[in-house]
Write a protein that holds these residues in place. Structure first.
Motif, PDB file in Angstrom:
ATOM      1  N   LEU A  95       0.838  -1.207   0.000  1.00 17.05           N
ATOM      2  CA  LEU A  95       0.000   0.000   0.000  1.00 17.05           C
ATOM      3  C   LEU A  95       0.870   1.253   0.000  1.00 17.05           C
ATOM      4  O   LEU A  95       0.488   2.296   0.546  1.00 17.05           O
ATOM      5  CB  LEU A  95      -0.910  -0.003   1.230  1.00 17.05           C
ATOM      6  CG  LEU A  95      -2.009  -1.074   1.242  1.00 17.05           C
ATOM      7  CD1 LEU A  95      -2.696  -1.119   2.602  1.00 17.05           C
ATOM      8  CD2 LEU A  95      -3.031  -0.811   0.152  1.00 17.05           C
ATOM      9  N   THR A  96       2.020   1.181  -0.656  1.00 10.80           N
ATOM     10  CA  THR A  96       2.947   2.308  -0.704  1.00 10.80           C
ATOM     11  C   THR A  96       2.292   3.538  -1.326  1.00 10.80           C
ATOM     12  O   THR A  96       1.579   3.446  -2.329  1.00 10.80           O
ATOM     13  CB  THR A  96       4.197   1.923  -1.518  1.00 10.80           C
ATOM     14  OG1 THR A  96       4.804   0.769  -0.924  1.00 10.80           O
ATOM     15  CG2 THR A  96       5.199   3.062  -1.575  1.00 10.80           C
ATOM     16  N   VAL A  97       2.532   4.710  -0.725  1.00  5.64           N
ATOM     17  CA  VAL A  97       2.052   6.008  -1.209  1.00  5.64           C
ATOM     18  C   VAL A  97       0.541   5.980  -1.457  1.00  5.64           C
ATOM     19  O   VAL A  97       0.056   6.126  -2.575  1.00  5.64           O
ATOM     20  CB  VAL A  97       2.801   6.469  -2.484  1.00  5.64           C
ATOM     21  CG1 VAL A  97       2.451   7.927  -2.793  1.00  5.64           C
ATOM     22  CG2 VAL A  97       4.306   6.343  -2.312  1.00  5.64           C
ATOM     23  N   LEU A 120       3.708   0.175   3.922  1.00  5.35           N
ATOM     24  CA  LEU A 120       2.886   1.362   4.159  1.00  5.35           C
ATOM     25  C   LEU A 120       3.696   2.644   3.979  1.00  5.35           C
ATOM     26  O   LEU A 120       3.252   3.722   4.407  1.00  5.35           O
ATOM     27  CB  LEU A 120       2.295   1.322   5.565  1.00  5.35           C
ATOM     28  CG  LEU A 120       1.201   0.268   5.814  1.00  5.35           C
ATOM     29  CD1 LEU A 120       0.873   0.171   7.289  1.00  5.35           C
ATOM     30  CD2 LEU A 120      -0.050   0.583   5.012  1.00  5.35           C
ATOM     31  N   VAL A 121       4.832   2.552   3.349  1.00  9.32           N
ATOM     32  CA  VAL A 121       5.691   3.727   3.152  1.00  9.32           C
ATOM     33  C   VAL A 121       4.933   4.795   2.361  1.00  9.32           C
ATOM     34  O   VAL A 121       4.253   4.504   1.380  1.00  9.32           O
ATOM     35  CB  VAL A 121       6.970   3.332   2.387  1.00  9.32           C
ATOM     36  CG1 VAL A 121       7.831   4.557   2.120  1.00  9.32           C
ATOM     37  CG2 VAL A 121       7.762   2.306   3.178  1.00  9.32           C
ATOM     38  N   GLY A 122       5.046   6.058   2.793  1.00  5.85           N
ATOM     39  CA  GLY A 122       4.415   7.148   2.082  1.00  5.85           C
ATOM     40  C   GLY A 122       2.983   7.419   2.476  1.00  5.85           C
ATOM     41  O   GLY A 122       2.328   8.278   1.863  1.00  5.85           O
ATOM     42  N   ASN A 123       2.480   6.739   3.501  1.00 10.16           N
ATOM     43  CA  ASN A 123       1.137   6.988   4.003  1.00 10.16           C
ATOM     44  C   ASN A 123       1.208   7.918   5.215  1.00 10.16           C
ATOM     45  O   ASN A 123       2.208   7.929   5.952  1.00 10.16           O
ATOM     46  CB  ASN A 123       0.465   5.674   4.406  1.00 10.16           C
ATOM     47  CG  ASN A 123      -0.007   4.880   3.208  1.00 10.16           C
ATOM     48  OD1 ASN A 123      -1.110   5.048   2.716  1.00 10.16           O
ATOM     49  ND2 ASN A 123       0.869   3.990   2.712  1.00 10.16           N
ATOM     50  N   PRO A 124       0.161   8.710   5.463  1.00  8.95           N
ATOM     51  CA  PRO A 124       0.177   9.618   6.622  1.00  8.95           C
ATOM     52  C   PRO A 124       0.386   8.900   7.955  1.00  8.95           C
ATOM     53  O   PRO A 124       1.004   9.458   8.870  1.00  8.95           O
ATOM     54  CB  PRO A 124      -1.206  10.279   6.565  1.00  8.95           C
ATOM     55  CG  PRO A 124      -1.623  10.182   5.132  1.00  8.95           C
ATOM     56  CD  PRO A 124      -1.042   8.902   4.636  1.00  8.95           C
ATOM     57  N   CYS A 125      -0.101   7.663   8.065  1.00  8.66           N
ATOM     58  CA  CYS A 125       0.001   6.946   9.341  1.00  8.66           C
ATOM     59  C   CYS A 125       1.444   6.645   9.726  1.00  8.66           C
ATOM     60  O   CYS A 125       1.740   6.441  10.916  1.00  8.66           O
ATOM     61  CB  CYS A 125      -0.815   5.654   9.287  1.00  8.66           C
ATOM     62  SG  CYS A 125      -0.224   4.459   8.074  1.00  8.66           S
ATOM     63  N   THR A 126       2.356   6.629   8.752  1.00 12.70           N
ATOM     64  CA  THR A 126       3.752   6.334   9.084  1.00 12.70           C
ATOM     65  C   THR A 126       4.407   7.473   9.852  1.00 12.70           C
ATOM     66  O   THR A 126       5.487   7.296  10.424  1.00 12.70           O
ATOM     67  CB  THR A 126       4.561   6.049   7.805  1.00 12.70           C
ATOM     68  OG1 THR A 126       4.505   7.205   6.944  1.00 12.70           O
ATOM     69  CG2 THR A 126       3.987   4.851   7.062  1.00 12.70           C
ATOM     70  N   GLN A 127       3.740   8.654   9.889  1.00  8.08           N
ATOM     71  CA  GLN A 127       4.270   9.795  10.629  1.00  8.08           C
ATOM     72  C   GLN A 127       3.794   9.789  12.085  1.00  8.08           C
ATOM     73  O   GLN A 127       4.239  10.630  12.872  1.00  8.08           O
ATOM     74  CB  GLN A 127       3.840  11.101   9.949  1.00  8.08           C
ATOM     75  CG  GLN A 127       4.244  11.215   8.491  1.00  8.08           C
ATOM     76  CD  GLN A 127       5.746  11.150   8.298  1.00  8.08           C
ATOM     77  OE1 GLN A 127       6.505  11.760   9.050  1.00  8.08           O
ATOM     78  NE2 GLN A 127       6.176  10.407   7.282  1.00  8.08           N
ATOM     79  N   ASP A 146       7.647  -2.530   5.723  1.00  7.01           N
ATOM     80  CA  ASP A 146       8.273  -1.472   4.923  1.00  7.01           C
ATOM     81  C   ASP A 146       9.679  -1.857   4.472  1.00  7.01           C
ATOM     82  O   ASP A 146      10.604  -1.030   4.426  1.00  7.01           O
ATOM     83  CB  ASP A 146       8.328  -0.155   5.708  1.00  7.01           C
ATOM     84  CG  ASP A 146       6.929   0.368   6.030  1.00  7.01           C
ATOM     85  OD1 ASP A 146       5.992   0.051   5.275  1.00  7.01           O
ATOM     86  OD2 ASP A 146       6.791   1.085   7.038  1.00  7.01           O
ATOM     87  N   GLY A 147       9.841  -3.128   4.133  1.00  6.07           N
ATOM     88  CA  GLY A 147      11.114  -3.608   3.598  1.00  6.07           C
ATOM     89  C   GLY A 147      12.159  -3.940   4.633  1.00  6.07           C
ATOM     90  O   GLY A 147      13.281  -4.320   4.278  1.00  6.07           O
ATOM     91  N   THR A 148      11.838  -3.816   5.921  1.00 10.51           N
ATOM     92  CA  THR A 148      12.802  -4.094   7.001  1.00 10.51           C
ATOM     93  C   THR A 148      12.328  -5.304   7.802  1.00 10.51           C
ATOM     94  O   THR A 148      11.157  -5.371   8.206  1.00 10.51           O
ATOM     95  CB  THR A 148      12.931  -2.883   7.939  1.00 10.51           C
ATOM     96  OG1 THR A 148      13.318  -1.732   7.170  1.00 10.51           O
ATOM     97  CG2 THR A 148      13.978  -3.140   9.014  1.00 10.51           C
TER      98      THR A 148
END
Length: 420
Positions: A95-97, A120-127, A146-148
């Motif tokens: 669900l990137t960006v 979930l990279v690039g989603n508001p929730c990652t902040q 997120d790739g890690t």
């Protein structure tokens, strides 16, 4: 609005002989799709589904895909993670960006026990503060986020103080939803600039259109689902307007059947007759580094047409040719396109005279192509440098185009009796 249709799906099932019911992989990316539908009924055997870079706002109509292992919904307008409980085999979700701000909605993925990777990279929730700890603790089946990779020690630490992290996440969710409500209200009140071509001249109309385009793209705006849809609508209207403009303005053959000379891509060219091989040769100076797949050639008995990136080049031939025996070759060094078109018969004679407009064209007669703009008709010999030339010089430079055997009287008659 672009809808998912059965023909669209069938075209992307060529590797499966066009059979969609047994299809295991389907790619529908960059199709401007605005809703997921029909796929769960048509393609029950799907294992991989690509839907990235569309305008999809909701995750829906996917619950029947029991064998789905990988779902890519990157670069869409999704705000909530939902309706994936029925995807029992799901292992990877991208669900990137997107615009996921309701982080607590990912708890619905607990039912996907085979889920191993989540992006979930690039989603508001990652902040959100505590984002990663909350996700790791909420989805114990995850192995990568997120790739890690998620280590055992990180998983143990994520459980510690989870109640406090959950309260922080829910508070940040409420704040984000308030901001989104304000953004939606602001988007609903955006002023739409409507351009009306009421200018007195074409130049002023084009200038106003360019100004409107510049204002649209330089106007400050937030990156939201609404702004993405607005940009798409703007581009779609612009493409549609250009297509209609080309359709209405470009005339290739008149109503009385007369073929016109057109050089829309403004390419240099040279049209000659090869007497030894009894053929007509067209050398078109196509852009050197242009891919050949962007060109299309159509040879007819009396004219040749070449489409270069959608722009039309068309020239009337000085003699009738054989389309089925014609060849098209591309130079690997210069990029020129060379059409070799065998003539009908051994030589041109009086019953097939040189088209009268050729001599008019060479003598810069504006009546050569009535009703056509001068910028699409070459005023001199095809392939020669632009500029004003005296009629005598033009005739000498273009003599090879009008050559014929001594027994033919078509050209001689034209030279003796000028068309004006």
């Amino acid at each position: 609005m672009v809808q998912i249709e059965i023909d669209m799906v069938r075209r992307r099932a060529e590797h499966n002989e066009g059979q969609i019911f047994s299809l295991e992989e389907l790619s529908l990316h960059q199709q401007d799709i605005e809703r997921i539908e029909h796929i769960d009924r048509w393609c029950r055997e799907l294992r991989i589904l690509y839907l990235q870079n569309n305008l999809i706002p909701r995750m829906e109509n996917l619950g029947r895909l029991k064998k789905l292992e990988y779902l890519n919904l990157a670069l869409n307008n999704i705000e909530v993670i939902e309706n994936l409980e029925g995807c029992e085999s799901l292992q990877k979700l991208d669900l990137t960006v997107n615009f996921v701000g309701r982080l607590s909605s990912l708890e619905s993925l607990k039912h996907n026990v085979h889920l191993r990777e989540l992006f979930l990279v690039g989603n508001p929730c990652t902040q959100f503060q505590g984002y990663r700890q909350y996700v790791v603790a909420s989805l114990p089946q995850l192995q990568r986020l997120d790739g890690t990779d998620i280590s055992r020690s990180e998983r143990i630490r994520s459980v510690q103080g989870l109640d406090e992290v959950r309260r922080q996440v829910l508070r940040q969710e409420r704040e984000y939803e308030q901001r989104r409500a304000a953004e939606k209200e602001e988007a609903s009140g955006v002023t739409v600039y409507i351009f009306s071509p009421s200018c007195s001249s074409k130049g002023k109309a084009e200038s106003a259109e360019e100004q409107r385009e510049t204002e649209f793209w330089h106007a400050p705006c937030l990156f939201t689902p609404e702004s993405r849809v607005e940009a798409y609508r703007h581009l779609e209207d612009r493409r549609r307007g250009k297509a209609e403009s080309v359709t209405t303005s470009m005339t290739l053959i008149t109503t009385d059947g007369r073929v016109l000379n057109v050089n829309e891509p403004k390419l240099d060219f040279c049209l000659t007759e090869d007497e030894e091989n009894n053929s007509v040769v067209l050398d078109l100076s196509v852009y050197r580094h242009m891919d050949t797949s962007l060109m299309d050639v159509d040879v007819q008995p009396t004219y040749a047409r070449v489409s270069v990136k959608g722009k039309i080049f068309q020239v009337v031939l000085p003699a009738e040719v054989k389309p089925d025996s014609s060849t098209a070759q591309r130079s690997q060094t210069t990029g020129h396109l060379v059409l070799t078109m065998p003539r009908v018969g051994t030589a041109r004679c009086s019953d097939f005279p040189v088209p009268r407009h050729f001599l008019q064209l060479f003598l810069e007669d504006p009546k050569a192509f009535p009703g056509q703009p001068r910028d699409i008709v070459s005023p001199a010999c095809p392939g020669s440098s632009p500029g004003l030339l005296r009629p005598g010089g033009i005739l000498k430079r273009c003599l090879s185009l009008l050559s014929c055997s001594s027994g033919c009287g078509g050209v001689a008659a034209l030279l003796r009796a000028p068309p004006w």
